[in-house]
Structures are given as C-alpha cells and as structure tokens.
Scaffold this motif. Structure first.
Motif, PDB file in Angstrom:
ATOM      1  N   PRO A  55      33.602   1.772   1.803  1.00 18.76           N
ATOM      2  CA  PRO A  55      32.284   1.996   1.207  1.00 18.76           C
ATOM      3  C   PRO A  55      31.210   2.113   2.291  1.00 18.76           C
ATOM      4  CG  PRO A  55      33.420   0.191   0.088  1.00 18.76           C
ATOM      5  CD  PRO A  55      34.225   0.535   1.304  1.00 18.76           C
ATOM      6  N   GLY A  56      30.264   3.005   2.063  1.00 22.35           N
ATOM      7  CA  GLY A  56      29.161   3.176   3.006  1.00 22.35           C
ATOM      8  C   GLY A  56      29.468   4.150   4.123  1.00 22.35           C
ATOM      9  N   THR A  57      30.626   4.809   4.051  1.00 25.41           N
ATOM     10  CA  THR A  57      30.946   5.837   5.036  1.00 25.41           C
ATOM     11  C   THR A  57      30.980   7.184   4.325  1.00 25.41           C
ATOM     12  OG1 THR A  57      33.353   5.674   4.763  1.00 25.41           O
ATOM     13  CG2 THR A  57      32.329   4.189   6.352  1.00 25.41           C
ATOM     14  N   THR A  58      30.609   8.239   5.049  1.00 28.45           N
ATOM     15  CA  THR A  58      30.586   9.576   4.462  1.00 28.45           C
ATOM     16  C   THR A  58      31.238  10.563   5.423  1.00 28.45           C
ATOM     17  OG1 THR A  58      28.474  10.171   5.464  1.00 28.45           O
ATOM     18  CG2 THR A  58      28.380   9.053   3.322  1.00 28.45           C
ATOM     19  N   GLU A  59      31.454  11.771   4.952  1.00 27.51           N
ATOM     20  CA  GLU A  59      31.993  12.829   5.807  1.00 27.51           C
ATOM     21  C   GLU A  59      31.051  13.110   6.975  1.00 27.51           C
ATOM     22  OE1 GLU A  59      34.943  14.528   5.922  1.00 27.51           O
ATOM     23  OE2 GLU A  59      35.555  13.033   4.446  1.00 27.51           O
ATOM     24  N   GLU A  60      29.757  13.040   6.718  1.00 26.55           N
ATOM     25  CA  GLU A  60      28.766  13.309   7.758  1.00 26.55           C
ATOM     26  C   GLU A  60      28.594  12.130   8.706  1.00 26.55           C
ATOM     27  OE1 GLU A  60      27.872  13.581   4.369  1.00 26.55           O
ATOM     28  OE2 GLU A  60      28.564  15.637   4.380  1.00 26.55           O
ATOM     29  N   ALA A  61      28.793  10.916   8.211  1.00 29.53           N
ATOM     30  CA  ALA A  61      28.526   9.728   9.021  1.00 29.53           C
ATOM     31  C   ALA A  61      29.576   8.640   8.758  1.00 29.53           C
ATOM     32  CB  ALA A  61      27.120   9.199   8.707  1.00 29.53           C
ATOM     33  N   PRO A  62      30.560   8.523   9.646  1.00 30.25           N
ATOM     34  CA  PRO A  62      31.575   7.488   9.474  1.00 30.25           C
ATOM     35  C   PRO A  62      31.040   6.106   9.826  1.00 30.25           C
ATOM     36  CG  PRO A  62      31.937   8.660  11.520  1.00 30.25           C
ATOM     37  CD  PRO A  62      30.797   9.349  10.816  1.00 30.25           C
ATOM     38  N   GLY A  63      31.805   5.085   9.462  1.00 32.26           N
ATOM     39  CA  GLY A  63      31.484   3.726   9.874  1.00 32.26           C
ATOM     40  C   GLY A  63      31.948   3.504  11.306  1.00 32.26           C
ATOM     41  N   ASN A  64      31.648   2.311  11.849  1.00 30.52           N
ATOM     42  CA  ASN A  64      32.051   2.000  13.221  1.00 30.52           C
ATOM     43  C   ASN A  64      32.133   0.492  13.415  1.00 30.52           C
ATOM     44  OD1 ASN A  64      29.392   0.958  14.397  1.00 30.52           O
ATOM     45  ND2 ASN A  64      28.769   2.949  13.595  1.00 30.52           N
ATOM     46  N   SER A  65      32.454   0.089  14.619  1.00 33.36           N
ATOM     47  CA  SER A  65      32.493  -1.316  15.045  1.00 33.36           C
ATOM     48  C   SER A  65      33.372  -2.196  14.160  1.00 33.36           C
ATOM     49  CB  SER A  65      31.077  -1.889  15.100  1.00 33.36           C
ATOM     50  OG  SER A  65      30.246  -1.093  15.917  1.00 33.36           O
ATOM     51  N   PRO A  66      34.652  -1.834  13.952  1.00 31.67           N
ATOM     52  CA  PRO A  66      35.515  -2.645  13.101  1.00 31.67           C
ATOM     53  C   PRO A  66      35.901  -3.972  13.742  1.00 31.67           C
ATOM     54  CG  PRO A  66      36.787  -0.918  14.149  1.00 31.67           C
ATOM     55  CD  PRO A  66      35.344  -0.669  14.500  1.00 31.67           C
ATOM     56  N   GLU A  67      36.057  -4.997  12.892  1.00 30.67           N
ATOM     57  CA  GLU A  67      36.491  -6.328  13.313  1.00 30.67           C
ATOM     58  C   GLU A  67      37.556  -6.783  12.323  1.00 30.67           C
ATOM     59  OE1 GLU A  67      33.158  -8.987  13.710  1.00 30.67           O
ATOM     60  OE2 GLU A  67      31.935  -7.443  14.655  1.00 30.67           O
ATOM     61  N   ASN A  68      38.765  -7.021  12.819  1.00 38.37           N
ATOM     62  CA  ASN A  68      39.887  -7.375  11.950  1.00 38.37           C
ATOM     63  C   ASN A  68      40.121  -8.881  11.951  1.00 38.37           C
ATOM     64  OD1 ASN A  68      42.145  -7.380  10.366  1.00 38.37           O
ATOM     65  ND2 ASN A  68      43.511  -6.572  11.925  1.00 38.37           N
ATOM     66  N   TYR A  69      39.601  -9.553  10.933  1.00 41.35           N
ATOM     67  CA  TYR A  69      39.796 -10.988  10.777  1.00 41.35           C
ATOM     68  C   TYR A  69      40.808 -11.280   9.674  1.00 41.35           C
ATOM     69  CZ  TYR A  69      35.669 -11.261  13.710  1.00 41.35           C
ATOM     70  OH  TYR A  69      34.780 -11.122  14.747  1.00 41.35           O
ATOM     71  N   THR A  70      41.756 -10.366   9.485  1.00 35.09           N
ATOM     72  CA  THR A  70      42.831 -10.577   8.520  1.00 35.09           C
ATOM     73  C   THR A  70      44.060 -11.081   9.265  1.00 35.09           C
ATOM     74  OG1 THR A  70      43.855  -8.385   8.680  1.00 35.09           O
ATOM     75  CG2 THR A  70      41.962  -8.611   7.175  1.00 35.09           C
ATOM     76  N   VAL A  71      45.108 -11.399   8.523  1.00 31.55           N
ATOM     77  CA  VAL A  71      46.367 -11.832   9.124  1.00 31.55           C
ATOM     78  C   VAL A  71      47.307 -10.652   9.357  1.00 31.55           C
ATOM     79  CG1 VAL A  71      46.182 -14.150   8.162  1.00 31.55           C
ATOM     80  CG2 VAL A  71      47.374 -12.369   6.879  1.00 31.55           C
ATOM     81  N   SER A  72      46.854  -9.431   9.075  1.00 29.16           N
ATOM     82  CA  SER A  72      47.688  -8.235   9.196  1.00 29.16           C
ATOM     83  C   SER A  72      47.107  -7.259  10.211  1.00 29.16           C
ATOM     84  CB  SER A  72      47.768  -7.522   7.843  1.00 29.16           C
ATOM     85  OG  SER A  72      48.313  -8.364   6.863  1.00 29.16           O
ATOM     86  N   THR A  73      47.966  -6.349  10.662  1.00 27.03           N
ATOM     87  CA  THR A  73      47.489  -5.251  11.491  1.00 27.03           C
ATOM     88  C   THR A  73      46.716  -4.284  10.607  1.00 27.03           C
ATOM     89  OG1 THR A  73      49.342  -5.448  13.013  1.00 27.03           O
ATOM     90  CG2 THR A  73      48.196  -3.328  12.980  1.00 27.03           C
ATOM     91  N   ALA A  74      45.537  -3.885  11.045  1.00 31.29           N
ATOM     92  CA  ALA A  74      44.718  -2.905  10.327  1.00 31.29           C
ATOM     93  C   ALA A  74      44.770  -1.603  11.106  1.00 31.29           C
ATOM     94  CB  ALA A  74      43.284  -3.395  10.209  1.00 31.29           C
ATOM     95  N   THR A  75      45.046  -0.519  10.412  1.00 32.37           N
ATOM     96  CA  THR A  75      45.012   0.798  11.043  1.00 32.37           C
ATOM     97  C   THR A  75      43.833   1.552  10.455  1.00 32.37           C
ATOM     98  OG1 THR A  75      47.409   0.779  11.299  1.00 32.37           O
ATOM     99  CG2 THR A  75      46.298   2.905  11.544  1.00 32.37           C
ATOM    100  N   VAL A  76      42.863   1.874  11.302  1.00 27.82           N
ATOM    101  CA  VAL A  76      41.655   2.578  10.851  1.00 27.82           C
ATOM    102  C   VAL A  76      41.801   4.064  11.150  1.00 27.82           C
ATOM    103  CG1 VAL A  76      40.142   0.583  11.070  1.00 27.82           C
ATOM    104  CG2 VAL A  76      40.409   2.088  13.011  1.00 27.82           C
ATOM    105  N   PHE A  77      41.356   4.885  10.207  1.00 31.64           N
ATOM    106  CA  PHE A  77      41.461   6.336  10.309  1.00 31.64           C
ATOM    107  C   PHE A  77      40.063   6.953  10.309  1.00 31.64           C
ATOM    108  CE2 PHE A  77      45.499   5.029   8.730  1.00 31.64           C
ATOM    109  CZ  PHE A  77      46.416   5.965   9.208  1.00 31.64           C
ATOM    110  N   LEU A  78      39.895   7.997  11.077  1.00 34.20           N
ATOM    111  CA  LEU A  78      38.642   8.730  11.083  1.00 34.20           C
ATOM    112  C   LEU A  78      38.429   9.441   9.745  1.00 34.20           C
ATOM    113  CD1 LEU A  78      36.110   9.753  12.487  1.00 34.20           C
ATOM    114  CD2 LEU A  78      37.486  11.595  13.473  1.00 34.20           C
TER     115      LEU A  78
END
Length: 108
Positions: A55-78
């Motif tokens: 949420p809060g990301t768009t085709e024109e403007a993606p999100g940034n600065s991810p922080e993974n505080y979960t117990v799993s590996t997170a894979t982020v995609f553009l």
C-alpha cells in the motif's frame, strides 16, 4: 503375520497423516518501508508464499527503505505482483536504504 500387521499399521498411519489438513504457514513480525510520499508504512504477520502489493506505492512512485523485522526472508520486487527481474532478498533483521525501490514483497 507380524510383518503384515506392521505394514498395515504403517500404511494406515501414513494415510491418516495425509488426510489431516495443515494450516498455512505465516511469518510473524513487521515489515516496514516508506511509501512513495515518504510516509512510514508496514505490513504485519503475513502468510508465507503470498505476494503482497505494498500500500502507498504506485507505478510512478515505488516505496523504499525496507526493514525486515519478521522471522522470514522477505523478497522485495520493483514490480507489482512480485514480478520482474529486479528484486532483493532480505534476511530477518535486515534494513536497506532509499536506493532500494519496491512495489511488492513475498515472505518465505
């Protein structure tokens, strides 16, 4: 006779184990990021293996600065829907900066 009975018991136990429904695996913890407008955002306690369009990301403007505080590996995609060949895998506890752009995430 004992071998026949043991084999029957083993097969029965295997069939019972396969018949019992299993619950979906999920990750616990928070995945935080900044939206395209720079606001703090996040998702919590998500089902593993399910792509999440952030949420809060768009085709024109993606999100940034991810922080993974979960117990799993997170894979982020553009791209949305966890598509495309631009992605970054993040181990639990990992933080990345503004240069990491994303629109979707999936947890292992």
């Amino acid at each position: 006779m004992r071998l026949h009975r043991t084999l029957g018991t083993t097969v029965g136990a295997l069939l019972l184990a396969l018949a019992v429904p299993t619950s979906a695996h999920s990750t616990t913890g928070d995945f935080l990021y900044k939206t395209s407008t720079g606001q703090d955002a996040g998702v919590s306690d998500q089902t593993s293996g399910v792509c999440i369009n952030l949420p809060g990301t768009t085709e024109e403007a993606p999100g940034n600065s991810p922080e993974n505080y979960t117990v799993s590996t997170a894979t982020v995609f553009l791209e949305t829907d966890c598509n495309g060949d631009t992605y970054t895998a993040m181990d639990p506890g990992k933080k990345l900066g503004e240069e990491t752009k994303m629109r979707s995430v999936i947890f292992s």
